[in-house]
Every structure is written in structure tokens, then in C-alpha cells.
Motif scaffolding. Structure first.
Motif, PDB file in Angstrom:
ATOM      1  N   THR A  84       0.893  -1.168  -0.094  1.00 32.88           N
ATOM      2  CA  THR A  84       0.032   0.055   0.161  1.00 32.88           C
ATOM      3  C   THR A  84       0.769   1.289   0.002  1.00 32.88           C
ATOM      4  O   THR A  84       1.942   1.248   0.771  1.00 32.88           O
ATOM      5  CB  THR A  84      -0.916  -0.034   1.291  1.00 32.88           C
ATOM      6  OG1 THR A  84      -1.918   1.146   1.184  1.00 32.88           O
ATOM      7  CG2 THR A  84      -0.296   0.139   2.575  1.00 32.88           C
ATOM      8  N   THR A  85       0.216   2.450  -0.779  1.00 26.73           N
ATOM      9  CA  THR A  85       0.967   3.547  -0.638  1.00 26.73           C
ATOM     10  C   THR A  85       0.126   4.798   0.314  1.00 26.73           C
ATOM     11  O   THR A  85       0.414   5.798   0.064  1.00 26.73           O
ATOM     12  CB  THR A  85       1.260   4.102  -1.834  1.00 26.73           C
ATOM     13  OG1 THR A  85      -0.034   4.169  -2.846  1.00 26.73           O
ATOM     14  CG2 THR A  85       2.239   3.206  -2.676  1.00 26.73           C
ATOM     15  N   SER A  86      -0.965   4.128   0.839  1.00 20.98           N
ATOM     16  CA  SER A  86      -1.747   5.054   1.450  1.00 20.98           C
ATOM     17  C   SER A  86      -1.822   4.864   2.984  1.00 20.98           C
ATOM     18  O   SER A  86      -1.869   3.819   3.363  1.00 20.98           O
ATOM     19  CB  SER A  86      -3.294   4.792   1.041  1.00 20.98           C
ATOM     20  OG  SER A  86      -4.193   5.492   2.086  1.00 20.98           O
ATOM     21  N   LEU A  89      -4.967   3.486   4.667  1.00 20.62           N
ATOM     22  CA  LEU A  89      -5.238   2.200   4.469  1.00 20.62           C
ATOM     23  C   LEU A  89      -4.128   1.344   5.156  1.00 20.62           C
ATOM     24  O   LEU A  89      -4.479   0.360   5.753  1.00 20.62           O
ATOM     25  CB  LEU A  89      -4.950   1.980   2.851  1.00 20.62           C
ATOM     26  CG  LEU A  89      -5.161   0.384   2.525  1.00 20.62           C
ATOM     27  CD1 LEU A  89      -6.581  -0.231   3.132  1.00 20.62           C
ATOM     28  CD2 LEU A  89      -4.947   0.072   0.872  1.00 20.62           C
ATOM     29  N   LEU A  90      -2.972   1.998   5.334  1.00 24.07           N
ATOM     30  CA  LEU A  90      -1.856   1.460   5.956  1.00 24.07           C
ATOM     31  C   LEU A  90      -2.337   1.148   7.652  1.00 24.07           C
ATOM     32  O   LEU A  90      -1.995   0.087   8.255  1.00 24.07           O
ATOM     33  CB  LEU A  90      -0.620   2.130   5.965  1.00 24.07           C
ATOM     34  CG  LEU A  90       0.703   1.473   6.950  1.00 24.07           C
ATOM     35  CD1 LEU A  90       1.189   0.140   6.506  1.00 24.07           C
ATOM     36  CD2 LEU A  90       1.750   2.365   6.658  1.00 24.07           C
ATOM     37  N   ALA A 153       6.194   0.724   3.862  1.00 26.15           N
ATOM     38  CA  ALA A 153       5.331  -0.415   3.707  1.00 26.15           C
ATOM     39  C   ALA A 153       6.094  -1.720   3.348  1.00 26.15           C
ATOM     40  O   ALA A 153       5.588  -2.741   4.061  1.00 26.15           O
ATOM     41  CB  ALA A 153       4.274   0.120   2.459  1.00 26.15           C
TER      42      ALA A 153
END
Length: 380
Positions: A84-86, A89-90, A153
């Protein structure tokens, strides 16, 4: 059973307590320390939300199912988080991974209590409790370096891989320990029999504050205030976790020898207060020659009580309530640990590391008079 219990708890500890070692990478990217502290606390929040539920499942269905299902959830969450890059969301995935990590805390302890007799149980539980500092040590050595080279991440592949191995090991090797039939057990609620269990819970909640403070911020303190490299700071933190693991084993063996969990617990509480107060003083005066060894001592002392309280709860709660008792025990401790990064991060931002160390000492001092008397020993 002991080896698998240690390994399962190690995998859980890497996910829950290793994530705070992302703090240098997060803050270097511009995230404020209190915000970063809140993000890395989310695995602990997820753990706290499900500890009692996992304990109820263990009381009803046994230890093996929990020790397989939980690590599988950790593996799935950690793998998804690695892509993930958010940050929002992480955070969600860290929360879900913490929910899975909760399974090992009570179940692995129950396996040990079930398979070992009382006169060897303290030592065995002390060995099992090494899973937590070993996990923190592995996290301190690996997660900051991976985050520094590959990003925040991808560093979460470390706990994901360990969780997958733990799930396979427990599936193949865990056997639920024997316990009396429900017809032979009264099944009475042990929390209605007196205040001893609640007092032990209170002691553990207060004593986990020095532990959480040192675990969360030692790496950052060594790197930012003293100027150590991340590699050197991570190596020292890893070394303190090895010593902390030995401290837990020693405390457990000590309790077996003296026939009491409470007498060693009280002395360890006093030592935790003293070392944190001295650490605050030497960090304030910048006597690094004394502050760094005191940080190591505080790291060892602050984890040595956990196995004693954990074993006492399992023994006093009985075979059909110990899952929930251990769930309550860990919920209280981990709620406090979850509060440490954002609260103490704000305190450090406002007043510096010495103020945080002193606050931890003052709060831990309240635990000393709460320790039950030595006459309230573990059942033989």
C-alpha cells in the motif's frame, strides 16, 4: 509446546511492537511525531479490541485453533500492507494485523500453563515470555533498516513472513493441553472470589508504562538526541531485548524457587521506578556515559515482571477462565502501551525525553503498594 509458544509470541511481538521502529522513517518524511505515534499504535489498538474474544475462544475451543488462525490474519494484513501507498489504508491493515496478533498472547500462555507443573511453570513461562523481547529485538534490527532502504510499507514483509511460519508450525505441532472436564470443574467466576486478580491487573498496567516508553522511544532518543546511527541504535536496542529475555527467564525461575510470584514482582516494581527516575536525571544532565547503561538496565527491568503476573493470572483464574483472565490482563497492558506513543510523543515534543522518563517513573511508583501480599501465592 514451549518452543512453538515462544515462536508464535515472537511473531506477534514483531507485528505489534516492531511497528514503532518505523518512527524514524515516518518522522523523516515530515509526519509529526504525535501523528506517527498514533499510526504505529494501531496494531496495539487492534490487539486490545480482540484479546478477550480470543480468550473466550480458547476457553471454549482450545489453544491450537487460535494459534493457527491469528498468525494467518497477521500474515495477510502484513502482506497487504507491504503493497500500500496510502497511510490511512496502512493504518487499517495495521489494526487488522493487531487483531490477529492478539490470538497468541493468551493461547501460547495457556499451552505452557497446561503442560508444565507449578514448580516449573514460572521458569517455563519466563522462557515463553522471551518471545516478546525477542520479537522487539528482531524488529529493532530489521524494520528500520528495511524502511530506510525500501520504504515504510515494504518493511512490513518482516512480520508477515514470521507470522506465516508461526501459523504452519502451530498447525503441525501444537497439541491442546489436558484439563479437567467441565463436570469436574466448578466453572465459577474467579473475579467474584476477591480482589487479587484485579490488583495484579492494575500492577501490570502501571508497570507497562516504563516498558512502553523505553521500547517506543529508545531508538529515536539514541538517534536524535545522542547522534547514533540507526544501525548502531538498532543494535543496542536489540541487545537490550536479549538481556530482557534473560531477565524474564530469571524472574520466572526466581518465583519457582521462592514459591511466590508476588514477592519478586514487588521488588521488580521498585527497581523499575528507581531505574526510570535515574534515567530521567542522567538524560536531563546529558550524562550519556550513565544514561545509556541506565536505558539498558531499564529495558531489562521493565520487562521482567510480565511473566510473573501472567503466570499468576493463569494459575488463579483456573482452566476454564484463564483464557479470559489472560485476555483481560493483556487488554489492560496493551491499552496502556497503545496510549504511550501518542501521549508520550506529545510530552517529548513539548518537554523532551527526560520529562517522559520521569513521568513513567512516577506512574510506575503507584504499582508498588498494589502488589498483593506474598501470602496470596500461586496454587500448588
Amino acid at each position: 509446546m514451549l518452543a512453538l509458544g515462544v515462536f508464535a509470541q515472537t511473531a506477534s511481538a514483531i507485528f505489534v511492537h516492531g511497528v514503532p521502529f518505523l518512527l524514524p522513517a515516518l518522522t523523516a518524511g515530515g509526519m509529526p511525531l504525535p501523528t506517527a505515534g498514533l499510526l504505529v499504535a494501531l496494531p496495539t489498538v487492534g490487539l486490545c479490541c480482540t484479546l478477550i474474544a480470543w480468550g473466550y475462544l480458547v476457553d471454549r475451543l482450545g489453544e491450537r485453533i487460535a494459534l493457527v488462525a491469528g498468525p494467518l490474519i497477521m500474515c495477510a494484513a502484513g502482506t497487504a500492507a507491504a503493497f500500500t501507498t496510502s497511510y490511512p489504508l496502512l493504518g487499517v491493515l495495521l489494526f487488522l494485523g493487531g487483531m490477529g496478533a492478539a490470538s497468541t498472547n493468551g493461547a501460547s500462555g495457556r499451552v505452557i500453563v497446561g503442560w508444565f507443573p507449578p514448580e516449573r511453570r514460572g521458569l517455563a513461562m519466563g522462557i515463553r515470555q522471551t518471545g516478546q523481547p525477542i520479537g522487539v529485538g528482531i524488529g529493532a534490527l530489521s524494520i528500520p533498516l528495511v524502511a530506510d532502504s525500501a520504504g515504510v510499507a515494504p518493511a512490513l514483509f518482516v512480520p508477515a513472513v514470521l507470522a506465516s511460519l508461526a501459523a504452519v508450525g502451530c498447525l503441525l505441532g501444537i497439541v491442546d493441553p489436558p484439563r479437567p472436564s467441565r463436570a469436574e470443574s466448578t466453572g465459577a467466576n474467579p473475579y467474584r472470589a476477591g480482589g487479587t486478580l484485579w490488583r495484579i491487573h492494575g500492577v501490570s498496567i502501571l508497570l507497562v508504562i516504563p516498558q512502553g516508553t523505553v521500547w517506543t522511544f529508545a531508538l529515536l532518543w539514541l538517534h536524535r538526541d545522542i547522534g547514533w546511527s540507526l544501525a548502531a541504535a538498532g543494535a543496542l536496542v536489540t541487545g537490550t531485548q536479549v538481556l530482557g529475555a534473560l531477565g524474564r527467564i530469571g524472574a520466572g525461575a526466581w518465583s519457582d524457587r521462592v514459591g511466590s510470584r508476588m514477592r519478586p514482582l514487588r521488588l521488580i516494581a521498585v527497581a523499575a521506578v528507581a531505574t526510570m527516575a535515574l534515567l530521567a536525571l542522567t538524560a536531563w544532565t546529558e550524562w550519556w556515559w550513565a544514561a545509556i547503561p541506565l536505558m539498558v538496565i531499564a529495558s531489562v527491568v521493565s520487562v521482567s515482571d510480565n511473566g510473573l503476573a501472567f503466570t499468576a493470572i493463569a494459575e488463579l483464574a483456573g482452566p476454564y477462565w484463564s483464557g479470559r483472565g489472560l485476555g483481560i490482563q493483556n487488554t489492560g497492558q496493551n491499552l496502556m502501551i497503545a496510549a504511550v506513543p501518542p501521549v508520550f510523543g506529545g510530552l517529548i515534543t513539548a518537554s523532551g525525553f527526560p520529562a517522559a522518563y520521569l513521568a513513567a517513573a512516577v506512574l510506575a511508583a503507584a504499582a508498588v503498594p498494589l502488589v498483593p501480599s506474598s501470602s496470596e501465592n500461586f496454587p500448588k
